[in-house]
Write an enzyme that holds these catalytic residues in place. Structure first.
Site, PDB file in Angstrom:
ATOM      1  N   ARG A  27       0.814  -1.219   0.000  1.00 24.98           N
ATOM      2  CA  ARG A  27       0.000   0.000   0.000  1.00 24.98           C
ATOM      3  C   ARG A  27       0.848   1.269   0.000  1.00 24.98           C
ATOM      4  NH1 ARG A  27      -5.317  -1.304   1.519  1.00 24.98           N
ATOM      5  NH2 ARG A  27      -5.692   0.873   1.951  1.00 24.98           N
ATOM      6  N   TRP A  74       2.585   5.974   1.910  1.00 22.47           N
ATOM      7  CA  TRP A  74       2.735   6.441   0.533  1.00 22.47           C
ATOM      8  C   TRP A  74       2.523   7.940   0.634  1.00 22.47           C
ATOM      9  CZ3 TRP A  74      -0.203   8.971  -3.231  1.00 22.47           C
ATOM     10  CH2 TRP A  74       0.304   8.908  -4.532  1.00 22.47           C
ATOM     11  N   ASN A 100      -4.438   6.877   7.383  1.00 21.67           N
ATOM     12  CA  ASN A 100      -4.432   6.611   5.946  1.00 21.67           C
ATOM     13  C   ASN A 100      -5.539   7.442   5.335  1.00 21.67           C
ATOM     14  OD1 ASN A 100      -4.524   5.534   3.345  1.00 21.67           O
ATOM     15  ND2 ASN A 100      -5.786   3.806   3.976  1.00 21.67           N
ATOM     16  N   GLU A 487      -2.573  -2.407 -21.911  1.00 22.21           N
ATOM     17  CA  GLU A 487      -2.191  -3.094 -20.677  1.00 22.21           C
ATOM     18  C   GLU A 487      -0.720  -3.547 -20.749  1.00 22.21           C
ATOM     19  OE1 GLU A 487      -3.219  -3.285 -17.807  1.00 22.21           O
ATOM     20  OE2 GLU A 487      -2.373  -5.085 -16.939  1.00 22.21           O
ATOM     21  N   GLU A 494       5.307   0.510 -15.698  1.00 20.50           N
ATOM     22  CA  GLU A 494       5.255   0.617 -14.238  1.00 20.50           C
ATOM     23  C   GLU A 494       6.308  -0.210 -13.526  1.00 20.50           C
ATOM     24  OE1 GLU A 494       1.560  -0.459 -12.340  1.00 20.50           O
ATOM     25  OE2 GLU A 494       1.252  -2.147 -13.661  1.00 20.50           O
ATOM     26  N   HIS A 510      -1.100   7.609 -37.970  1.00 20.96           N
ATOM     27  CA  HIS A 510      -1.528   8.989 -37.736  1.00 20.96           C
ATOM     28  C   HIS A 510      -0.584   9.733 -36.789  1.00 20.96           C
ATOM     29  CE1 HIS A 510      -5.200   8.335 -39.968  1.00 20.96           C
ATOM     30  NE2 HIS A 510      -5.358   7.194 -39.297  1.00 20.96           N
TER      31      HIS A 510
HETATM   32  O1  M6R Z   1      -7.623  -1.652  -7.317  1.00 23.55           O
HETATM   33  P1  M6R Z   1      -7.986  -1.084  -8.649  1.00 23.55           P
HETATM   34  O2  M6R Z   1      -8.215  -2.120  -9.680  1.00 23.55           O
HETATM   35  O3  M6R Z   1      -9.137  -0.128  -8.578  1.00 23.55           O
HETATM   36  O4  M6R Z   1      -6.710  -0.257  -9.073  1.00 23.55           O
HETATM   37  C1  M6R Z   1      -6.695   0.509 -10.233  1.00 23.55           C
HETATM   38  C2  M6R Z   1      -5.287   0.911 -10.601  1.00 23.55           C
HETATM   39  O5  M6R Z   1      -4.707   1.666  -9.587  1.00 23.55           O
HETATM   40  C3  M6R Z   1      -4.411  -0.306 -10.878  1.00 23.55           C
HETATM   41  O6  M6R Z   1      -4.954  -1.125 -11.858  1.00 23.55           O
HETATM   42  C4  M6R Z   1      -3.001   0.135 -11.317  1.00 23.55           C
HETATM   43  O7  M6R Z   1      -3.066   0.765 -12.564  1.00 23.55           O
HETATM   44  C5  M6R Z   1      -2.038  -1.045 -11.324  1.00 23.55           C
HETATM   45  N1  M6R Z   1      -0.770  -0.625 -10.806  1.00 23.55           N
HETATM   46  C6  M6R Z   1      -1.803  -1.598 -12.671  1.00 23.55           C
HETATM   47  O8  M6R Z   1      -0.910  -2.655 -12.684  1.00 23.55           O
END
Ligand code: M6R
Length: 614
Positions: A27, A74, A100, A487, A494, A510
């Site tokens: 988290r 975070w 949090n 994706e 990331e 384009h």
């Molecule tokens: O828990 P969620 O599916 O709502 O989270 C959404 C995004 O934060 C999450 O998919 C994020 O983009 C991931 N790091 C992707 O791998």
């Protein structure tokens, strides 16, 4: 983001909290801290960086205490350093607090508290809370619990907090609004509090999920008491956790992400288990059954999500529109919320979220709800906030996803959306009986086919080695493979920090085509189906400009093999199910590239698993 954990009972609190923080580290991992109550003293240890830094720092300190609170951060307000790390102390050291969320009116509160003589040590929004509680308690001569309640009445924003105090050593006080908090009821009159159930499951399966604006007092003499913010007592609703401890371990894999990628044959099967039977020819999603007719009649369905879940919605859009002929709009939850969208009571809004806690998605749902829309959820985490505020929904049953990069949650979300689309299409009569039975049979075969894709790991690892030093990458796909391209690009960005972009293959000409040279790897989904020939032409266009093509193709494809630099074959399947299979090579590819580049795969920089701030 941020993870909070606390314990009060007869056991030593430190090892429980430390282990809990490690479980919650997904988290946020900017800093970690612990406060322990011992001999009428609150000992506070905090350190920038990961929980391991805190552990090293605390090693020779007084770690005694059967009551304590811990936090993994975070950063939102203030740099990730020791001073801004939680817990935060009151000036006299009588109180400490973990938080949090975000206190939106912290600046106003801070200025008022400075006028009252408070001196702030940190740049955080959280520190106002501890001083505010202290100020109220001293001036109004009320209990700490009452001071917490009164303080929260002055707060605008999101919070999950736990307060520990010297004055009430037998008590912890917790509260939540828009950030999750679970209370675990131990078997020895002890209590566990945490942002999710993962730090608790090892000790007890009996939990209470706090609702918004509820305050929980856990007291070694009086047990658990829950009040709403207006001080009315509520009966705790105790639930039984189904989470298994093994699901939280790496199970012999080097990283959680790799484990989760390899779990997909199982997680996809779990997702449709009991919801369909190809031999008997039925599909039924119990959770949304009573809303199916409304979905069929809806003029449109809006899907809201963020990140990977948003990509799953884009696949869902193709499935719902093509199979069930239902109009779908996919929205970034964060944009939807601030756009004054036109929503009414005939609309159905489906939120898709792994964590079920994403603040933007929650806010979008709340907005839709306030306008009278029916709100449905597709979540992975059982008991999460989204699953609780929605009218109905379907869990993905993928099991805990701990790697920050979403993998098995995505394929499970797509599986649920496929089940929904097929079910609606069958009821509505927009697909033939033959197509219906083929889809079910193909779905049932998907876990085995995922296994076959996973067996391509060595080929994918070799490709990763060749492109690990790329500085840019392009991902292309058409139709429902376009979200797979997005994706794929997100996964690479990331965890390996390589700039990557996903595009509809035909859009390349384009603009993005200008980027192509011999240094540019272009990852293309070129499986057999409606746009196959067109995608082959796009591949030719890239090759003509000396770009490198890595293509995902249907087993046995010879055409692309001749043009591409590398091909990764995936088993043949119904075109609607290609996204599930095609995404897996991209997951493995990003994983291997990130490992080769020495990146922290499970906890990439600046990210957190559960984004509970807007
Ligand atoms: O828990 P969620 O599916 O709502 O989270 C959404 C995004 O934060 C999450 O998919 C994020 O983009 C991931 N790091 C992707 O791998």
């Amino acid at each position: 983001m941020c993870g909070i954990v606390a314990y009060i009972g007869k056991k030593q609190a430190y090892p429980i909290i430390l282990k809990g923080l490690k479980r919650l580290e997904y988290r946020g991992y900017d800093s970690a801290g612990i406060a322990l109550l011992h001999d009428n003293q609150i000992n506070l240890y905090k350190r920038q960086g990961k929980v391991a830094n805190l552990e090293e720092f605390a090693a020779n300190k007084d770690l005694n205490g059967t009551s304590g609170i811990g936090h993994t951060r975070w950063a939102t307000h203030g740099a990730p350093n020791d001073v801004n790390a939680h817990p935060h102390y009151s000036t006299d050291g009588n109180l400490a607090l973990i938080h949090n969320g975000i206190i939106e009116n912290y600046d106003t509160l801070r200025k008022e508290l400075i006028l009252h003589g408070y001196v702030f040590k940190s740049e955080t929004d959280t520190e106002v809370l501890v001083h505010l509680i202290d100020d109220i308690q001293k001036n109004e001569h009320v209990s700490i619990a009452e001071a917490v309640r009164l303080a929260l009445l002055n707060v605008v924003g999101a919070y999950a907090i736990v307060v520990i105090s010297k004055e009430n050593p037998n008590q912890l006080i917790a509260a939540r609004k828009s950030s999750p908090l679970v209370v675990g009821i131990g078997g020895e009159g002890d209590f566990y509090l945490a942002s999710d159930a993962t730090p608790i499951v090892e000790y007890t399966k009996r939990v209470v999920y706090l609702e918004d604006e509820e305050i929980a007092i856990v007291d070694l003499n009086d047990g658990l008491k829950i009040f709403n913010i207006n001080n009315q007592e509520k009966t705790p609703y105790i639930q039984q956790l189904e989470l298994q401890l093994e699901a939280l371990e790496k199970g012999g894999y080097e990283h959680f992400m790799l484990k989760e990628i390899h779990e997909q044959p199982r997680s996809i099967r779990d997702c449709f288990r009991g919801r369909m039977n190809a031999d008997e020819g039925w599909v039924s999603l119990g959770g949304i059954k009573e809303y199916e007719q409304k979905m069929i009649n809806a003029q449109r369905i809006v899907m809201v999500a963020c990140g990977t879940s948003w990509h799953a919605c884009l696949v869902g859009e193709y499935l719902f529109e093509d199979l069930a002929r239902i109009n779908v709009e996919v929205e970034y939850a964060s944009e939807f919320r601030y756009r004054n969208p036109i929503i009414n009571e005939n609309d159905i809004v489906i939120a898709v979220s792994q964590s079920g806690e994403t603040a933007d998605t929650m806010a979008a749902l709340e907005l839709a709800k306030s306008k009278g829309a029916t709100i449905l959820g597709i979540c992975n985490v059982v008991g999460s906030s989204i699953s609780r505020i929605t009218d109905a929904g379907s869990y993905t049953h993928a099991g805990p996803e701990i790697g920050v990069a979403s993998t098995k949650a995505f394929t499970a979300q797509v599986t649920v959306l496929t089940l929904m689309a097929v079910s609606l299409a069958h009821k509505k009569g927009t697909i033939s009986e033959t197509k219906f039975h083929t889809m079910l049979a193909e779905l049932e075969a998907i876990p085995e086919k995922v296994k076959m894709v996973l067996e391509k790991n060595d080929i994918i690892e070799k490709i990763a080695l060749e492109y690990k030093d790329a500085t840019n990458a392009l991902y292309l796909g058409r139709g429902s493979s376009f979200p797979v391209a997005l994706e794929g690009a997100l996964k690479l960005k990331e965890i390996s920090y390589i700039h990557a972009e996903g595009y509809p293959a035909a859009e390349m000409k384009h603009g993005p085509i200008a980027l192509i040279d011999e240094e540019m790897p272009v990852f293309v989904i070129a499986t057999k189906g409606t746009s196959y020939e067109k995608v082959v032409s796009n591949i030719q266009e890239v090759k003509a400009r000396k770009g490198k093509i890595i293509a995902i193709v249907t087993e046995g494809d010879e055409t692309v093999k001749e043009i591409a630099d590398h091909v990764i074959e995936i088993p043949d399947t119904d075109e609607h199910l290609v996204p599930i299979l095609a995404t897996i090579p991209f997951q493995l590819l990003s994983y291997h590239i990130a490992v080769m580049r020495g990146c922290n795969v499970d906890q990439p920089r600046n990210l957190a698993k559960s984004v509970t701030v807007e």
